[in-house]
Design a protein around this motif. Sequence first.
Motif, PDB file in Angstrom:
ATOM      1  N   THR A  10      11.581 -21.354 -19.773  1.00  0.00           N
ATOM      2  CA  THR A  10      11.886 -20.314 -18.792  1.00  0.00           C
ATOM      3  C   THR A  10      13.306 -20.566 -18.294  1.00  0.00           C
ATOM      4  OG1 THR A  10      10.923 -21.650 -17.018  1.00  0.00           O
ATOM      5  CG2 THR A  10       9.484 -20.038 -18.084  1.00  0.00           C
ATOM      6  N   GLY A  11      13.958 -19.504 -17.820  1.00  0.00           N
ATOM      7  CA  GLY A  11      15.330 -19.655 -17.365  1.00  0.00           C
ATOM      8  C   GLY A  11      16.318 -19.592 -18.510  1.00  0.00           C
ATOM      9  N   LEU A  12      17.598 -19.555 -18.138  1.00  0.00           N
ATOM     10  CA  LEU A  12      18.664 -19.357 -19.123  1.00  0.00           C
ATOM     11  C   LEU A  12      19.579 -20.557 -19.296  1.00  0.00           C
ATOM     12  CD1 LEU A  12      19.781 -15.764 -17.974  1.00  0.00           C
ATOM     13  CD2 LEU A  12      17.964 -16.379 -19.602  1.00  0.00           C
ATOM     14  N   GLN A  13      19.583 -21.456 -18.300  1.00  0.00           N
ATOM     15  CA  GLN A  13      20.602 -22.512 -18.294  1.00  0.00           C
ATOM     16  C   GLN A  13      20.556 -23.369 -19.545  1.00  0.00           C
ATOM     17  OE1 GLN A  13      17.962 -22.216 -16.134  1.00  0.00           O
ATOM     18  NE2 GLN A  13      18.494 -23.009 -14.113  1.00  0.00           N
ATOM     19  N   THR A  14      19.362 -23.741 -19.972  1.00  0.00           N
ATOM     20  CA  THR A  14      19.261 -24.681 -21.084  1.00  0.00           C
ATOM     21  C   THR A  14      19.643 -24.028 -22.408  1.00  0.00           C
ATOM     22  OG1 THR A  14      16.880 -24.211 -21.001  1.00  0.00           O
ATOM     23  CG2 THR A  14      17.635 -26.281 -20.036  1.00  0.00           C
ATOM     24  N   THR A  15      19.427 -22.735 -22.539  1.00  0.00           N
ATOM     25  CA  THR A  15      19.889 -22.037 -23.744  1.00  0.00           C
ATOM     26  C   THR A  15      21.412 -22.016 -23.781  1.00  0.00           C
ATOM     27  OG1 THR A  15      17.895 -20.676 -23.769  1.00  0.00           O
ATOM     28  CG2 THR A  15      19.765 -19.883 -25.050  1.00  0.00           C
ATOM     29  N   LEU A  16      22.024 -21.805 -22.630  1.00  0.00           N
ATOM     30  CA  LEU A  16      23.484 -21.837 -22.555  1.00  0.00           C
ATOM     31  C   LEU A  16      24.008 -23.235 -22.888  1.00  0.00           C
ATOM     32  CD1 LEU A  16      23.911 -19.712 -19.314  1.00  0.00           C
ATOM     33  CD2 LEU A  16      24.304 -18.963 -21.665  1.00  0.00           C
TER      34      LEU A  16
END
Length: 310
Positions: free
Chosen positions: A222-228
């Motif tokens: 969940t969330g976007l930070q780790t994909t970035l």
Amino acid sequence: MTYPTSNPARVRTIGDRQVGPGQPVYIVGEIGINHNGDLENAFALIDAAAEAGCDAVKFQKRTPEICVPKDQWEIERDTPWGVMTYLEYRHRVEFGEDDYRAIGERCTERGIHWFASPWDVPSVDFLEKLDVVAHKVASASLTDDELLIRLRETGKTVILSTGMSTPRQIRHAVEVLGSERIVLCHATSTYPAPAEELNLRMINTLEREYPNVPIGYSGHETGLQTTLAAVALGATFVERHITLDRAMWGSDQAASVEPGGLQRLVRDIRTIETALGDGVKKVYEGEKAAMRKLRRVPGQLAAEAAEATA
């Protein structure tokens, strides 16, 4: 936008685009079965991915009688369409050939690629009739040699996810598929995946282990930070599940990104690409005025500095 010099052996072609170091990150909105068997939902997700700036959407294709263990066929479950057996449910969320032709037309209209994860050999044959731009191997299928051999025979780029797999299993799958046509994706097959299980440094491990293969990331967090962060670590291909609403019915919805989040994800990936640059140190035009104003001591290489400000 400036990208670092690419190793040609590490670049793959998907449709009219290239994937690998030195190329823009190839971003996929994984629709999977989040359409719940509704073509209008699929169209809405295609539109959302196109509007966000994704390169492709991806579906999942199964032959239920092959993919569902026989001892689970008659197990009943509650669904939005009433109580039905698990086999009936699996058929309920599968699209047929006419549906996929309509999906292909919608993707062409929106300027976006589409492909799928086939879970069995007949599904590969089905997708080949539709001339998809690539194929994806789901992490669950990494050990299915029969499927991998059939995918290799298509001659198309194959994206291989590596969740729930050991290094030896990954190496074997790469050997079966042939390293010259694959994109290898780090993945953790927990839905949703907690941060402590993401192990993003595996992206760099795979880069070292497979120097002639582009490395990507398939995220289920969940969330976007780790994909970035995966992009900052060098992922050249990124896939995230997408949904119209995370509260919708379905096993993958909670680990998916809604349209607004998808727009932010694509925007921020493109910003990170720009910010990473080419790794060559230089004095930028925007620095020159500050250098003239703030650098009190020119230093021993003043002539070089003066030339840089000219």
